[in-house]
Design an enzyme around this catalytic site. Structure first.
Site, PDB file in Angstrom:
ATOM      1  N   HIS A  30       0.587  -1.114  -0.142  1.00 45.30           N
ATOM      2  CA  HIS A  30       0.644   0.151   0.154  1.00 45.30           C
ATOM      3  C   HIS A  30       0.808   1.482  -0.222  1.00 45.30           C
ATOM      4  O   HIS A  30       2.132   1.675  -0.956  1.00 45.30           O
ATOM      5  CB  HIS A  30      -0.950   0.273   1.222  1.00 45.30           C
ATOM      6  N   HIS A  88      -2.141  -2.310 -10.426  1.00 49.44           N
ATOM      7  CA  HIS A  88      -3.331  -1.709  -8.675  1.00 49.44           C
ATOM      8  C   HIS A  88      -4.699  -2.888  -8.734  1.00 49.44           C
ATOM      9  O   HIS A  88      -4.401  -3.547  -9.732  1.00 49.44           O
ATOM     10  CB  HIS A  88      -3.896  -0.577  -9.293  1.00 49.44           C
ATOM     11  N   ASP A 114       2.219   5.847  -6.587  1.00 46.05           N
ATOM     12  CA  ASP A 114       3.641   5.947  -5.624  1.00 46.05           C
ATOM     13  C   ASP A 114       4.417   5.213  -5.994  1.00 46.05           C
ATOM     14  O   ASP A 114       5.573   5.987  -5.854  1.00 46.05           O
ATOM     15  CB  ASP A 114       3.824   4.568  -4.502  1.00 46.05           C
TER      16      ASP A 114
HETATM   17  C1  LIG Z   1      -1.295   3.471  -2.429  1.00 47.14           C
HETATM   18  C2  LIG Z   1      -1.443   2.621  -3.505  1.00 47.14           C
HETATM   19  O1  LIG Z   1      -1.832   1.464  -2.169  1.00 47.14           O
HETATM   20  S1  LIG Z   1      -1.058   1.352  -5.206  1.00 47.14           S
HETATM   21  C3  LIG Z   1      -0.746  -0.295  -4.962  1.00 47.14           C
HETATM   22  C4  LIG Z   1       1.433   0.142  -4.099  1.00 47.14           C
HETATM   23  N1  LIG Z   1       1.348  -0.900  -3.959  1.00 47.14           N
HETATM   24  C5  LIG Z   1       2.656  -1.811  -4.728  1.00 47.14           C
HETATM   25  O2  LIG Z   1       3.028  -0.905  -6.092  1.00 47.14           O
HETATM   26  C6  LIG Z   1       3.473  -2.516  -4.908  1.00 47.14           C
HETATM   27  C7  LIG Z   1       3.258  -3.551  -6.077  1.00 47.14           C
HETATM   28  N2  LIG Z   1       2.191  -3.857  -6.194  1.00 47.14           N
HETATM   29  C8  LIG Z   1       1.371  -5.239  -6.308  1.00 47.14           C
HETATM   30  O3  LIG Z   1       2.121  -5.768  -5.118  1.00 47.14           O
HETATM   31  C9  LIG Z   1       0.138  -5.147  -6.635  1.00 47.14           C
HETATM   32  O4  LIG Z   1      -0.346  -4.838  -7.755  1.00 47.14           O
HETATM   33  C10 LIG Z   1      -1.367  -4.890  -6.333  1.00 47.14           C
HETATM   34  C11 LIG Z   1      -0.954  -5.177  -4.356  1.00 47.14           C
HETATM   35  C12 LIG Z   1      -0.889  -3.261  -6.300  1.00 47.14           C
HETATM   36  C13 LIG Z   1      -2.840  -5.242  -5.841  1.00 47.14           C
HETATM   37  O5  LIG Z   1      -2.845  -6.187  -5.580  1.00 47.14           O
HETATM   38  P1  LIG Z   1      -3.615  -7.259  -6.769  1.00 47.14           P
HETATM   39  O6  LIG Z   1      -5.012  -6.493  -6.739  1.00 47.14           O
HETATM   40  O7  LIG Z   1      -3.817  -8.340  -5.447  1.00 47.14           O
HETATM   41  O8  LIG Z   1      -3.016  -7.922  -7.014  1.00 47.14           O
HETATM   42  P2  LIG Z   1      -1.668  -9.320  -7.367  1.00 47.14           P
HETATM   43  O9  LIG Z   1      -0.868  -9.300  -5.990  1.00 47.14           O
HETATM   44  O10 LIG Z   1      -2.806  -9.971  -7.002  1.00 47.14           O
HETATM   45  O11 LIG Z   1      -1.444  -9.476  -8.718  1.00 47.14           O
HETATM   46  C14 LIG Z   1      -1.746 -10.594  -9.974  1.00 47.14           C
HETATM   47  C15 LIG Z   1      -0.796 -10.790 -10.942  1.00 47.14           C
HETATM   48  O12 LIG Z   1      -0.058  -9.029 -11.245  1.00 47.14           O
HETATM   49  C16 LIG Z   1       1.395  -9.606 -11.202  1.00 47.14           C
HETATM   50  N3  LIG Z   1       1.823  -8.005 -10.572  1.00 47.14           N
HETATM   51  C17 LIG Z   1       0.963  -7.031  -9.771  1.00 47.14           C
HETATM   52  N4  LIG Z   1       1.857  -6.267  -9.388  1.00 47.14           N
HETATM   53  C18 LIG Z   1       3.079  -6.653  -9.508  1.00 47.14           C
HETATM   54  C19 LIG Z   1       4.513  -5.534  -9.833  1.00 47.14           C
HETATM   55  N5  LIG Z   1       4.122  -5.125  -8.680  1.00 47.14           N
HETATM   56  N6  LIG Z   1       5.668  -6.351  -9.927  1.00 47.14           N
HETATM   57  C20 LIG Z   1       5.010  -7.382 -11.001  1.00 47.14           C
HETATM   58  N7  LIG Z   1       4.046  -8.433 -10.746  1.00 47.14           N
HETATM   59  C21 LIG Z   1       2.561  -7.622 -10.332  1.00 47.14           C
HETATM   60  C22 LIG Z   1       1.600 -10.533  -9.581  1.00 47.14           C
HETATM   61  O13 LIG Z   1       2.126 -11.386  -9.709  1.00 47.14           O
HETATM   62  C23 LIG Z   1       0.289 -11.348 -10.092  1.00 47.14           C
HETATM   63  O14 LIG Z   1       0.864 -12.334 -11.095  1.00 47.14           O
HETATM   64  P3  LIG Z   1       0.091 -13.722 -11.692  1.00 47.14           P
HETATM   65  O15 LIG Z   1      -1.516 -13.655 -11.857  1.00 47.14           O
HETATM   66  O16 LIG Z   1       0.756 -14.311 -12.194  1.00 47.14           O
HETATM   67  O17 LIG Z   1       1.078 -14.554 -10.015  1.00 47.14           O
HETATM   68  O1  LIG Z   2      -6.863   2.137  -3.502  1.00 42.30           O
HETATM   69  C1  LIG Z   2      -5.465   1.783  -3.669  1.00 42.30           C
HETATM   70  O2  LIG Z   2      -6.565   0.119  -3.496  1.00 42.30           O
HETATM   71  C2  LIG Z   2      -4.963   1.680  -2.788  1.00 42.30           C
HETATM   72  C3  LIG Z   2      -4.722   3.506  -3.769  1.00 42.30           C
HETATM   73  O3  LIG Z   2      -4.189   3.835  -4.903  1.00 42.30           O
HETATM   74  C4  LIG Z   2      -4.330   4.948  -3.041  1.00 42.30           C
HETATM   75  O4  LIG Z   2      -4.969   4.351  -1.450  1.00 42.30           O
HETATM   76  O5  LIG Z   2      -4.023   6.036  -3.270  1.00 42.30           O
END
Ligand SMILES: CC(=O)SCCNC(=O)CCNC(=O)[C@H](O)C(C)(C)COP(=O)(O)OP(=O)(O)OC[C@H]1O[C@@H](n2cnc3c(N)ncnc32)[C@H](O)[C@@H]1OP(=O)(O)O
Ligand SMILES: O=C([O-])CC(=O)C(=O)O
Length: 377
Positions: free
Chosen positions: A222, A262, A313
């Site tokens: 997050h 996302h 981010d």
């Molecule tokens: C303000 C915020 O909170 S914005 C989000 C900030 N977080 C990040 O940037 C961390 C990196 N990103 C992630 O971990 C994820 O994209 C999240 C947590 C944001 C969203 O998670 P989810 O919707 O649960 O997606 P999930 O993690 O299941 O990913 C789906 C697929 O995409 C891939 N994927 C998603 N994000 C990434 C990434 N950043 N890098 C590489 N692969 C990724 C996963 O490995 C998964 O692949 P698979 O189906 O082959 O196993």
């Molecule tokens: O909406 C989300 O899951 C994460 C995000 O982009 C935020 O909190 O700004």
């Protein structure tokens, strides 16, 4: 034994009604109270956007002036909270300190026991002013620098930079920071806001809800992803590596790239559009687009290889670094902004409350499992 199938991570589950924020993840639309984020990012300020989030409409000029004054007048921390900031180890992370200090604030808040609408709004003013102060003051304490008094004539963005750096910020820095605050202010039921609403729904106070929200924001999936993104850029730079080759290797090791992907957006995160531009423009103004250039190479490669878009981010990392902000302040700064959205959601929850209590799809031993006496196990 289970009665229904759980959706892992509650993906796609609609968990509440809300009038605060609307997102269309396929079209890349984000709006606060119906107003598009692009309009707010180019025309609004953090104060005006916070008014919009809390009161449901844009303020008239006199209302905005009153709101701005009330927020500036709330720039006060109880002495015991300042003592806490002096007493924690200087190598504590600013997120740990912020979470702890916000919890302590509740003990000294005159409205602690009152969760009426009006008391929640009063506490929201205080929390919004105080969270920014805590982040700035702890950073100076840990660096052995003299504390800077709040300047009540400055905007929220300018006062934060003033209290952090001890220098009046340039108009460019203030506006860039103010836009970042507007962009991060709210995002529907993201994990930290959902956490805040779950806590508020027990009729616990707003300080408890915000303390929990800060804990949720800290995680690298997050809000913590902005710090993790910058650590990645630094690691690539330190290794003298090609950014694309570095990321290729991360993919080979099945590692996630912070700042990408996302749960809701399946296209460009509209906030990234602004942060990308800010990262480049601030870099040019500072005489080096090194972090922007590295970020852009990574973005294009990740998009091409994995069809993943940069989220809020990703470019906030290079933007804040170019503004001279330390890496471990990035996530606390997210909280400096997101308190406006958290507060709006806690107020909305308390105004029309019902306990939030879902069910789990039970996968444990079958009922009735035998109770085996201690001496027979
Ligand atoms: C303000 C915020 O909170 S914005 C989000 C900030 N977080 C990040 O940037 C961390 C990196 N990103 C992630 O971990 C994820 O994209 C999240 C947590 C944001 C969203 O998670 P989810 O919707 O649960 O997606 P999930 O993690 O299941 O990913 C789906 C697929 O995409 C891939 N994927 C998603 N994000 C990434 C990434 N950043 N890098 C590489 N692969 C990724 C996963 O490995 C998964 O692949 P698979 O189906 O082959 O196993
Ligand atoms: O909406 C989300 O899951 C994460 C995000 O982009 C935020 O909190 O700004």
């Amino acid at each position: 034994m289970s009665t229904s199938v759980a959706t892992k991570g509650l993906e796609g589950i609609v968990a509440t009604t809300s009038s605060i924020c609307w997102i269309d993840g396929d079209a890349g639309v984000l709006s606060y109270r119906g107003i598009d984020i692009h309009e707010l990012a180019t025309k609004s300020t953090f104060e005006e956007t916070t008014y919009l989030l809390w009161f449901g409409r844009l303020p008239k000029a006199a209302e905005l002036a009153d709101f701005t004054k009330e927020l500036a007048d709330a720039r006060h921390l109880p002495a015991k909270v300042i003592d806490l900031l002096h007493s924690v180890p200087t190598d504590a992370t600013p997120m740990q300190v912020l979470r702890t200090a916000v919890s302590l604030l509740s003990i000294y808040d005159a409205d602690e026991a009152d969760s009426s609408h009006d008391a929640n709004v009063r506490k929201s003013f205080r929390l919004t002013a105080q969270i920014a102060m805590i982040v700035a003051i702890f950073d100076r304490i840990r660096k052995g620098k003299a504390l800077i008094e709040a300047d009540h004539s400055l905007s929220h963005a300018a006062n934060f930079l003033w209290m952090l750096n001890g220098e009046k910020p340039s108009d460019t820095a203030t506006r860039a920071f103010d836009i970042a605050l507007v962009l991060h202010a709210d995002h529907e039921l993201n994990a930290s806001t959902f956490a805040a609403r779950v806590i508020a729904a027990t009729l616990a106070d707003i300080h408890s809800a915000i303390t929990g929200a800060i804990g949720a924001l800290k995680g690298p999936l997050h809000g913590g992803a902005n710090e993790a993104t910058m650590r990645l850029l630094y690691a690539i730079d330190k290794a003298g590596a090609d950014p694309v080759e570095y990321v290729k290797q991360m993919f080979a090791e099945k590692k996630k790239i912070s700042g990408f992907g996302h749960r809701v957006y399946h296209t460009e995160d509209p906030r990234a559009t602004h942060l990308r531009r800010m990262s480049e423009e601030l870099g040019r103004a500072a005489g080096s687009t090194k972090w922007f250039d590295m970020s852009r190479k990574i973005e294009l490669f990740v998009k091409e290889q994995k069809k993943l878009n940069a989220n809020v981010d990703f470019y906030s990392a290079s933007t804040y670094t170019t503004l001279g902000i330390d890496i471990d302040l990035f996530t606390p700064i997210f909280a400096v902004s997101r308190i406006s959205g958290w507060a709006a959601h806690v107020i909305e929850q308390h105004d029309d409350n019902r306990l939030i209590r879902p069910r789990a799809d039970y996968l444990g031993p079958e009922y009735p499992a035998p109770y085996i006496p201690l001496n027979q196990r």
